[in-house]
Structures are given as C-alpha cells and as structure tokens.
Scaffold this motif. Structure first.
Motif, short mmCIF file in Angstrom:
data_model
loop_
_atom_site.label_atom_id
_atom_site.label_comp_id
_atom_site.label_asym_id
_atom_site.label_seq_id
_atom_site.Cartn_x
_atom_site.Cartn_y
_atom_site.Cartn_z
N ALA A 214 0.82 -1.21 0.00
CA ALA A 214 0.00 0.00 0.00
C ALA A 214 0.85 1.26 0.00
N ALA A 215 2.13 1.12 0.40
CA ALA A 215 3.03 2.28 0.46
C ALA A 215 3.80 2.49 -0.84
N TRP A 216 3.50 1.68 -1.87
CA TRP A 216 4.18 1.84 -3.16
C TRP A 216 3.92 3.24 -3.70
N LYS A 217 4.99 3.94 -4.13
CA LYS A 217 4.84 5.35 -4.52
C LYS A 217 5.34 5.66 -5.93
N CYS A 218 5.84 4.67 -6.65
CA CYS A 218 6.41 4.91 -7.98
C CYS A 218 5.37 4.75 -9.08
N ASP A 219 5.38 5.65 -10.04
CA ASP A 219 4.60 5.41 -11.26
C ASP A 219 5.45 4.55 -12.18
N GLY A 220 4.94 4.26 -13.37
CA GLY A 220 5.65 3.37 -14.28
C GLY A 220 7.03 3.87 -14.66
N GLY A 221 7.13 5.16 -14.95
CA GLY A 221 8.41 5.72 -15.34
C GLY A 221 9.43 5.67 -14.22
N GLN A 222 9.00 5.96 -13.00
CA GLN A 222 9.91 5.94 -11.85
C GLN A 222 10.37 4.52 -11.54
N TYR A 223 9.45 3.56 -11.64
CA TYR A 223 9.81 2.15 -11.41
C TYR A 223 10.87 1.69 -12.41
N LYS A 224 10.68 2.06 -13.66
CA LYS A 224 11.64 1.63 -14.68
C LYS A 224 12.99 2.33 -14.51
N ALA A 225 12.97 3.61 -14.15
CA ALA A 225 14.22 4.33 -13.95
C ALA A 225 15.00 3.72 -12.78
N ALA A 226 14.31 3.37 -11.70
CA ALA A 226 14.97 2.76 -10.55
C ALA A 226 15.59 1.42 -10.92
N THR A 227 14.92 0.67 -11.80
CA THR A 227 15.45 -0.62 -12.23
C THR A 227 16.65 -0.45 -13.15
N ARG A 228 16.60 0.53 -14.04
CA ARG A 228 17.75 0.79 -14.90
C ARG A 228 18.96 1.23 -14.06
N LYS A 229 18.71 2.03 -13.04
CA LYS A 229 19.78 2.44 -12.14
C LYS A 229 20.42 1.22 -11.47
N TYR A 230 19.56 0.28 -11.06
CA TYR A 230 20.06 -0.94 -10.43
C TYR A 230 20.90 -1.76 -11.40
N ILE A 231 20.45 -1.88 -12.64
CA ILE A 231 21.21 -2.64 -13.64
C ILE A 231 22.60 -2.02 -13.83
N GLU A 232 22.66 -0.71 -13.93
CA GLU A 232 23.95 -0.06 -14.08
C GLU A 232 24.84 -0.27 -12.85
N SER A 233 24.20 -0.36 -11.66
CA SER A 233 24.99 -0.56 -10.44
C SER A 233 25.65 -1.93 -10.41
N ARG A 234 25.17 -2.83 -11.25
CA ARG A 234 25.74 -4.18 -11.31
C ARG A 234 26.94 -4.27 -12.27
N GLY A 235 27.38 -3.14 -12.78
CA GLY A 235 28.56 -3.13 -13.62
C GLY A 235 28.27 -3.07 -15.11
N PHE A 236 27.09 -2.55 -15.46
CA PHE A 236 26.72 -2.43 -16.87
C PHE A 236 26.55 -0.97 -17.25
N ASP A 237 26.86 -0.67 -18.48
CA ASP A 237 26.64 0.65 -19.06
C ASP A 237 25.49 0.52 -20.04
N LEU A 238 24.34 1.09 -19.70
CA LEU A 238 23.18 0.99 -20.58
C LEU A 238 23.37 1.94 -21.77
N VAL A 239 23.86 1.38 -22.85
CA VAL A 239 24.15 2.19 -24.03
C VAL A 239 22.87 2.51 -24.80
N ALA A 240 21.79 1.75 -24.55
CA ALA A 240 20.54 1.99 -25.26
C ALA A 240 19.35 1.52 -24.44
N ASN A 241 18.23 2.21 -24.62
CA ASN A 241 16.96 1.88 -23.99
C ASN A 241 15.91 1.91 -25.09
N ILE A 242 15.23 0.79 -25.30
CA ILE A 242 14.26 0.67 -26.41
C ILE A 242 12.88 0.40 -25.83
N GLY A 243 11.89 1.20 -26.24
CA GLY A 243 10.52 1.02 -25.76
C GLY A 243 9.52 1.62 -26.71
#
Length: 268
Positions: A214-243
């Motif tokens: 019930a305390a979830w506060k992210c919209d779709g864009g925020q959720y995806k941005a947080a996940t992309r940030k996490y992916i980069e934190s794992r040692g990846f450089d997101l050179v492209a985002n396709i949607g």
C-alpha cells in the motif's frame, strides 16, 4: 496488473474527451434560440481512429477470430527504421566494449516492444482489463514485434548484454519468458535479465526507491528508472533503452533511447 493502473487507452481517451465536451450547448434567449457559449472543435470520430489504426497495422481477421498485423504494414516499416538506427548504435557500442570497467548493455520493454498486443486490442475493442490481459498473455502465444528478436540476438552477438524491463506483474513471469523464447529470443531470460514489477515483495533496491504494498509510490516511469539504475549498479553501461512509450525513457540511466511506434494506448 500494476503496470496498467495508469494505462490510458488511445481510443478510450478520445471517447472520454468526446463525452466530456459540450458542443453547441448554451442557454435559451428570449426568442427561444440557443446561444452557444461552449463551442469547441469536435474530436476525431472513434470509428475513424480505429480504421486508421487497422490501416497502420494492415490488420486482417483470421478464421479463428484473432487478428494479425502485416509484416509489410506502415507500422512494420516504421519499426524497421527505428531498428536500423538501433542496430548501428549497438554494433558501435559492442565494438568499443567496456567503458570505465562497465560492460555495454541494452534494456528493452516487452509489450509492443518485443511482443505485439494488436490482437488483444482488437479483441477488447481497445479497452484494457486486468483479467482479460492476464488471460491473454498467459497463453504465451503473442507474435513478435517485427524484427525485434533478431535485433536483441544481434546485440548479444556483438557483446552487448540484453535486459528486458516490463511494468507487467511478477505473476506473469513464466509466460513472458516462454513467449519471448518462442518468438526466437536467444538471450538469457532469468530473473537477472527479465525484470517484472512486484509491488508486494519488491527487491531491496525497489523497496528503497518505491516502497511496497500500500506504500508503493512509484509510477511506471519511476519504477523503470529505478530498475535501470540498479542494472547499471551491477557493472553495466546501458548504451541503449528501447521502448514504445514515453514513460519507458523518463528518469535517465541510458546513453540513447529508441522509441517504437504504438498508437493503440498510452502508459504513464
């Protein structure tokens, strides 16, 4: 399904606009004639919009009642133009290799980026329903967005890691993975490469950014941005985002974005 809580269907949005406007309304004058105080431009007719979408996808109805988009449609040609640019960019990124110790990677949405939902939209008259959509994707029988499986396989062959990020719920993980493999995706589809939204029991990085339950506060864009940030934190450089939605790109964490066409609905 959480991904679709903020989904605005293109056709339905137009209908709502038409219903909410008053055309030629006003008050009666002394001689009984109407005095127009709210005249506006009438929105495009819903039936005309559906016809335009069908022409764009060059849709045909099959004997079993399902709908198929044409690989030679204006839609397919527009998709291929985006793919051509993305393919060139991914090839260059793969050739450059790791930057600052980070491996090049691409992140892609799934619905109408990898797997086409035109048949579902036609079957439901462009009206989304949680149960109907869950039933639909659970069949794991959607066709691919033209050329997209080939594009991700190409990226992988050039040394670019491939990640999939969808706002659809965790409970459809199995059919999503099955369907992606079925259309020819040959990149990893495990939990570290295929991300779905789990608002009830989110991973730590999402719980911190978005909350949970019930305390979830992210919209779709925020959720995806947080996940992309996490992916980069794992040692990846997101050179492209396709949607296929503008909300697929908000919040950053990608060097370049590539938007595929989708006139059927809008997700915020």
């Amino acid at each position: 399904m959480p991904r679709w809580n903020t989904r605005i269907v293109g056709i339905a949005a137009t209908l709502a606009l038409a219903g909410g406007a008053v055309y030629g309304a006003g008050v009666a004058t002394a001689d009984g004639t109407a005095q127009d105080r709210t005249a506006t431009q009438e929105p495009q007719n819903i039936a005309d919009l559906v016809t335009q979408i069908d022409r764009y996808y060059a849709g045909t109805k099959n004997a079993d009642g399902t709908w198929t988009a044409s690989a030679d449609s204006p839609y397919a040609h527009d998709v291929h133009r985006v793919q051509k640019a993305a393919r060139k960019h991914l090839a260059e990124a793969g050739k450059k290799g790791a930057r600052h110790g980070k491996k090049p990677a691409v992140v892609l949405d799934v619905d109408d980026t990898m797997l086409l939902t035109y048949d579902y939209e036609k079957a439901t008259n462009f009206t989304y329903g949680t149960k109907t959509f869950t039933d639909y994707v659970s069949k794991a029988d959607r066709g691919p967005v033209f050329g997209m499986p080939e594009l991700v396989n190409y990226a992988r062959s050039k040394g670019v890691e491939v990640f999939f990020l969808t706002g659809s719920a965790e409970d459809v993980r199995a059919p999503f993975a099955k369907n992606l493999a079925k259309v020819g995706v040959k990149t990893p589809l495990d939990r570290t490469h295929l991300f779905l939204k789990d608002k009830v029991n989110p991973p730590a990085y999402l719980k911190e950014a978005c909350g949970s339950g019930a305390a979830w506060k992210c919209d779709g864009g925020q959720y995806k941005a947080a996940t992309r940030k996490y992916i980069e934190s794992r040692g990846f450089d997101l050179v492209a985002n396709i949607g296929d939605q503008d909300s697929d790109f908000t919040g950053g964490y990608a060097d370049r974005t590539f938007k595929l066409p989708n006139p059927m609905y809008k997700v915020s």
